[in-house]
Motif scaffolding. Sequence first.
Motif, mmCIF file in Angstrom:
data_model
loop_
_atom_site.group_PDB
_atom_site.id
_atom_site.type_symbol
_atom_site.label_atom_id
_atom_site.label_comp_id
_atom_site.label_asym_id
_atom_site.label_seq_id
_atom_site.Cartn_x
_atom_site.Cartn_y
_atom_site.Cartn_z
ATOM 1 N N ASP A 1 0.841 -1.192 0.000
ATOM 2 C CA ASP A 1 0.000 0.000 0.000
ATOM 3 C C ASP A 1 0.877 1.243 0.000
ATOM 4 O O ASP A 1 1.908 1.294 0.678
ATOM 5 N N CYS A 2 0.472 2.241 -0.781
ATOM 6 C CA CYS A 2 1.180 3.516 -0.847
ATOM 7 C C CYS A 2 0.231 4.618 -0.413
ATOM 8 O O CYS A 2 -0.936 4.633 -0.818
ATOM 9 N N TYR A 3 0.703 5.531 0.408
ATOM 10 C CA TYR A 3 -0.099 6.665 0.850
ATOM 11 C C TYR A 3 0.669 7.937 0.552
ATOM 12 O O TYR A 3 1.862 8.021 0.822
ATOM 13 N N TYR A 4 -0.014 8.900 -0.001
ATOM 14 C CA TYR A 4 0.581 10.184 -0.354
ATOM 15 C C TYR A 4 -0.259 11.276 0.273
ATOM 16 O O TYR A 4 -1.479 11.158 0.356
ATOM 17 N N PHE A 5 0.393 12.334 0.718
ATOM 18 C CA PHE A 5 -0.310 13.362 1.469
ATOM 19 C C PHE A 5 0.236 14.740 1.129
ATOM 20 O O PHE A 5 1.441 14.925 1.072
ATOM 21 N N VAL A 6 -0.653 15.709 0.898
ATOM 22 C CA VAL A 6 -0.247 17.097 0.657
ATOM 23 C C VAL A 6 -0.786 17.959 1.772
ATOM 24 O O VAL A 6 -1.949 17.838 2.149
ATOM 25 N N ARG A 7 0.035 18.794 2.296
ATOM 26 C CA ARG A 7 -0.394 19.743 3.314
ATOM 27 C C ARG A 7 -0.481 21.091 2.630
ATOM 28 O O ARG A 7 0.516 21.635 2.187
ATOM 29 N N ALA A 8 -1.655 21.631 2.483
ATOM 30 C CA ALA A 8 -1.835 22.913 1.811
ATOM 31 C C ALA A 8 -2.902 23.725 2.520
ATOM 32 O O ALA A 8 -3.832 23.178 3.095
ATOM 33 N N VAL A 9 -2.753 25.014 2.478
ATOM 34 C CA VAL A 9 -3.740 25.937 3.028
ATOM 35 C C VAL A 9 -4.174 26.837 1.891
ATOM 36 O O VAL A 9 -3.351 27.347 1.150
ATOM 37 N N SER A 10 -5.472 27.019 1.746
ATOM 38 C CA SER A 10 -5.985 27.902 0.705
ATOM 39 C C SER A 10 -6.808 28.997 1.343
ATOM 40 O O SER A 10 -7.586 28.744 2.258
ATOM 41 N N VAL A 11 -6.643 30.206 0.865
ATOM 42 C CA VAL A 11 -7.424 31.324 1.383
ATOM 43 C C VAL A 11 -8.626 31.600 0.498
ATOM 44 O O VAL A 11 -9.307 32.597 0.668
ATOM 45 N N GLY A 12 -8.901 30.719 -0.422
ATOM 46 C CA GLY A 12 -10.076 30.857 -1.269
ATOM 47 C C GLY A 12 -9.744 31.439 -2.623
ATOM 48 O O GLY A 12 -8.617 31.798 -2.916
ATOM 49 N N THR A 13 -10.769 31.546 -3.445
ATOM 50 C CA THR A 13 -10.562 32.023 -4.805
ATOM 51 C C THR A 13 -10.950 33.478 -4.987
ATOM 52 O O THR A 13 -10.592 34.096 -5.967
ATOM 53 N N GLN A 14 -11.708 34.036 -4.060
ATOM 54 C CA GLN A 14 -12.134 35.421 -4.183
ATOM 55 C C GLN A 14 -11.216 36.284 -3.317
ATOM 56 O O GLN A 14 -11.352 36.355 -2.105
ATOM 57 N N ILE A 15 -10.266 36.939 -3.948
ATOM 58 C CA ILE A 15 -9.257 37.712 -3.236
ATOM 59 C C ILE A 15 -9.556 39.196 -3.392
ATOM 60 O O ILE A 15 -9.881 39.669 -4.474
ATOM 61 N N GLU A 16 -9.460 39.923 -2.288
ATOM 62 C CA GLU A 16 -9.655 41.371 -2.330
ATOM 63 C C GLU A 16 -8.585 41.997 -3.215
ATOM 64 O O GLU A 16 -7.440 41.570 -3.223
ATOM 65 N N LYS A 17 -8.950 43.048 -3.929
ATOM 66 C CA LYS A 17 -8.024 43.681 -4.870
ATOM 67 C C LYS A 17 -6.862 44.401 -4.185
ATOM 68 O O LYS A 17 -5.802 44.561 -4.762
ATOM 69 N N ASP A 18 -7.048 44.828 -2.936
ATOM 70 C CA ASP A 18 -5.985 45.578 -2.264
ATOM 71 C C ASP A 18 -5.156 44.735 -1.294
ATOM 72 O O ASP A 18 -4.408 45.262 -0.479
ATOM 73 N N ILE A 19 -5.258 43.419 -1.386
ATOM 74 C CA ILE A 19 -4.469 42.537 -0.512
ATOM 75 C C ILE A 19 -3.035 42.466 -1.034
ATOM 76 O O ILE A 19 -2.803 42.127 -2.187
#
Length: 119
Positions: free
Chosen positions: A34-52
């Motif tokens: 058995d093989c297990y693969y794992f990604v650790r990622a954080v997403s702040v979403g797809t709608q980003i404020e223009k002044d960030i």
Amino acid sequence: MSKRRKIRNSYDSRIRANLDAAEYEDEFFEFNKDCYYFVRAVSVGTQIEKDIAGYKIYRTTDPTLPQPDWQLLTPDLLKTNTFQDTRVESGKTYYYYLTATDTAGNVSEMSQVVSETVP
């Protein structure tokens, strides 16, 4: 047979995979295991404020630690809306929060805390 594997949101702490790629060479692959693969990622979403201007991400393994004392993972502002935490250990639970900084230098309040346990 090829050792190429299709991956989706996957990560193994021994293997660094390019998240933009759909496959990679797995030098640790063995047939009938058995093989297990794992990604650790954080997403702040797809709608980003223009002044960030960017984000700072903080982490701890101790949720009782005051949030200002958590480890800063991104000393420079993160300019994208995703982050991969590659320094995790199997079996541990990690807690994360982030702050946003706008182009005027204003820093947001701390986000909600999210947690994940690494398999």
